[in-house]
Enzyme design. Structure first.
Site, PDB file in Angstrom:
ATOM      1  N   TYR A   1      55.004  -0.027 -16.583  1.00 18.15           N
ATOM      2  CA  TYR A   1      55.283  -0.316 -17.981  1.00 18.15           C
ATOM      3  C   TYR A   1      55.570   0.996 -18.713  1.00 18.15           C
ATOM      4  CZ  TYR A   1      54.900  -2.060 -22.694  1.00 18.15           C
ATOM      5  OH  TYR A   1      55.160  -2.371 -24.000  1.00 18.15           O
TER       6      TYR A   1
ATOM      7  N   ARG B   1      33.313  -5.382 -35.378  1.00 21.80           N
ATOM      8  CA  ARG B   1      33.934  -4.370 -34.525  1.00 21.80           C
ATOM      9  C   ARG B   1      33.216  -4.274 -33.177  1.00 21.80           C
ATOM     10  NH1 ARG B   1      33.451   0.218 -37.342  1.00 21.80           N
ATOM     11  NH2 ARG B   1      32.041   1.007 -35.760  1.00 21.80           N
TER      12      ARG B   1
ATOM     13  N   ASP C   1      47.288  -3.577 -13.639  1.00 20.93           N
ATOM     14  CA  ASP C   1      48.002  -4.225 -14.746  1.00 20.93           C
ATOM     15  C   ASP C   1      48.644  -5.475 -14.150  1.00 20.93           C
ATOM     16  OD1 ASP C   1      49.783  -5.133 -16.658  1.00 20.93           O
ATOM     17  OD2 ASP C   1      50.466  -3.139 -17.260  1.00 20.93           O
TER      18      ASP C   1
HETATM   19  C1  LIG Z   1      53.744  -5.436 -22.781  1.00 21.99           C
HETATM   20  C2  LIG Z   1      53.089  -4.776 -21.626  1.00 21.99           C
HETATM   21  C3  LIG Z   1      52.072  -3.821 -21.805  1.00 21.99           C
HETATM   22  C4  LIG Z   1      51.625  -3.397 -23.190  1.00 21.99           C
HETATM   23  O1  LIG Z   1      51.074  -4.442 -23.899  1.00 21.99           O
HETATM   24  P1  LIG Z   1      51.168  -4.586 -25.507  1.00 21.99           P
HETATM   25  O2  LIG Z   1      50.470  -5.871 -25.768  1.00 21.99           O
HETATM   26  O3  LIG Z   1      52.626  -4.576 -25.870  1.00 21.99           O
HETATM   27  O4  LIG Z   1      50.455  -3.399 -26.067  1.00 21.99           O
HETATM   28  C5  LIG Z   1      51.500  -3.264 -20.682  1.00 21.99           C
HETATM   29  N1  LIG Z   1      51.898  -3.617 -19.432  1.00 21.99           N
HETATM   30  C6  LIG Z   1      52.863  -4.522 -19.232  1.00 21.99           C
HETATM   31  C7  LIG Z   1      53.254  -4.857 -17.839  1.00 21.99           C
HETATM   32  C8  LIG Z   1      53.490  -5.136 -20.308  1.00 21.99           C
HETATM   33  O5  LIG Z   1      54.470  -6.026 -20.094  1.00 21.99           O
END
Ligand SMILES: *Cc1c(COP(=O)(O)O)cnc(C)c1O
Length: 377
Positions: free
Chosen positions: A100, A48, A173
């Site tokens: 997102y 972990r 992101d």
């Molecule tokens: C899919 C996605 C997420 C979340 O990711 P998961 O792996 O589904 O938890 C966050 N930001 C963007 C832009 C995504 O496409």
């Protein structure tokens, strides 16, 4: 910054230096152990906290993003959550209006239980961000570019400058851009986040997330603690599969981007399409910035707005044969999704919007599939 900074992303994805392991194998083994002998050969103790499978993926991710360190998580959401959970209670955070959906809902809907003061600004609006930053001390600015599902572009370098001048950190992101097309840390961001479920893995068979940091500092240590104590790790096999998928990242992203660009151009003048949303098109609002901060393409994601509103969009999404009607993105197979019913009545996304994750198939076949669906299947 990594010593491998002079190597190009395609090399770092396919064949990073130091990649060969025991017995000279050119691919890493899978090591599923959850615990390690005390005083043994490695510093690992309990999975972990850390393990060789995570370390291998993290080393590759840090090199790809030209960062100081990386952390692998069990999903993109777990990675994003750790960034927010690492902030002091009461911290002010600025997020974009369109991002997102699940993350926005998690933060704004109160479900996360995080005691954060969340403000939002229109995507890519530097004046609104400047004003929001001036109105109260802010700990973190979070952006997504290109932003799901309108593919709005935010200028990372400018946002980093504004954020830092106000004493805030910048997290990006970068799931849709991938490190092949954009490296936010090189543009001044402090943290980059990926849903590794998408392009990094690329085969729609791994759920994982990643963070890469510009500096191994106190904030990063708090995020690491969030993962270790919160137990937000990926599985070891997922980490292994992710590394396997990442080896073809550059090829997949280049092909998906080229296909998306071609489809965006071909669909632009279609009689049944109101608008094609793609940052590679010259009329897209963020095109000039995208051209500056994305190299080698504008990504594999595009959206189309169809004539006839909600009903027509639902019909087209159900009429494709190659494009799977499914959520998610970034895999080798093309996907189509009508976003309005997924996001619900509070979503700012237009009713008639179809989100396309363009895969690596032949572009003529993909085009013909969309034309046929638009014509009524
Ligand atoms: C899919 C996605 C997420 C979340 O990711 P998961 O792996 O589904 O938890 C966050 N930001 C963007 C832009 C995504 O496409």
């Amino acid at each position: 910054m990594s010593d491998d900074g002079h190597l190009k992303p395609a090399t770092l994805a396919a064949n990073p230096p130091g990649g060969a392991v025991a017995d000279g194998a050119v691919v890493p083994p899978w090591q599923p152990a959850t615990t390690y002998t005390a005083g043994g050969e490695s510093n690992y103790s309990y999975l972990r906290a850390d393990g060789p499978q995570f370390a291998d993926a993290e080393r590759r991710l840090a090199a790809l993003e030209n960062g100081a360190d990386a952390l692998l998580f069990g999903s993109g959401m777990a990675a994003a959550d750790a960034v927010f959970r690492g902030l002091a209670p009461g911290s002010r955070v600025i997020i974009p209006e369109i991002m997102y959906w699940a993350l926005r809902d998690w933060l704004k809907g109160g479900g996360s239980g995080l005691a954060l003061d969340i403000a939002s600004v229109p995507n890519g609006d530097a004046a609104a961000l400047r004003q929001a930053l001036a109105s109260a001390p802010t700990a973190l600015v979070w952006i997504e570019t290109p932003a799901n599902p309108l593919w709005s572009i935010t200028d990372i370098a400018e946002t980093a400058e504004l954020s830092h001048a106000a004493g805030a950190r910048l997290a990006v992101d970068s799931t849709a851009a991938t490190p092949i097309l954009t490296r936010p840390l090189e543009l001044g961001a402090d943290i980059v986040m990926h849903s590794a479920t998408k392009y990094l893995n690329g085969h729609s068979d791994v759920l994982a997330g990643a963070l890469v940091t510009a500096r191994d500092d106190e904030a990063w240590a708090r995020i690491r603690t969030c993962r270790t104590y919160g137990g937000a790790n990926a599985g070891t096999f997922e980490a292994w599969l992710l590394v396997r998928g990442m080896r073809t990242l550059a090829l997949r992203v280049e092909r998906a981007s080229a296909n998306a660009m071609e489809l965006a151009q071909r669909l632009s003048n279609h009689a049944d399409i109101v608008e094609v949303l793609y940052p590679g098109l010259p009329h897209h609002r963020g095109h000039a910035i995208a051209q500056r901060q994305m190299q080698g393409g504008f990504g594999g994601m595009l959206s189309i707005r169809v004539k006839g509103g909600y009903e027509a969009a639902a019909r087209v999404a159900g009429a494709t044969r190659l494009f799977h009607q499914a959520t998610s993105l970034g895999g080798v197979e093309s996907l189509i999704e009508h976003r309005a019913p997924v996001e619900g009545p509070t979503s700012p996304v237009p009713d008639d919007l179809l989100r396309l994750s363009v895969g690596i198939e032949d572009v003529d076949d993909l085009h013909a599939d969309l034309l046929s669906a638009l014509a009524g299947g």
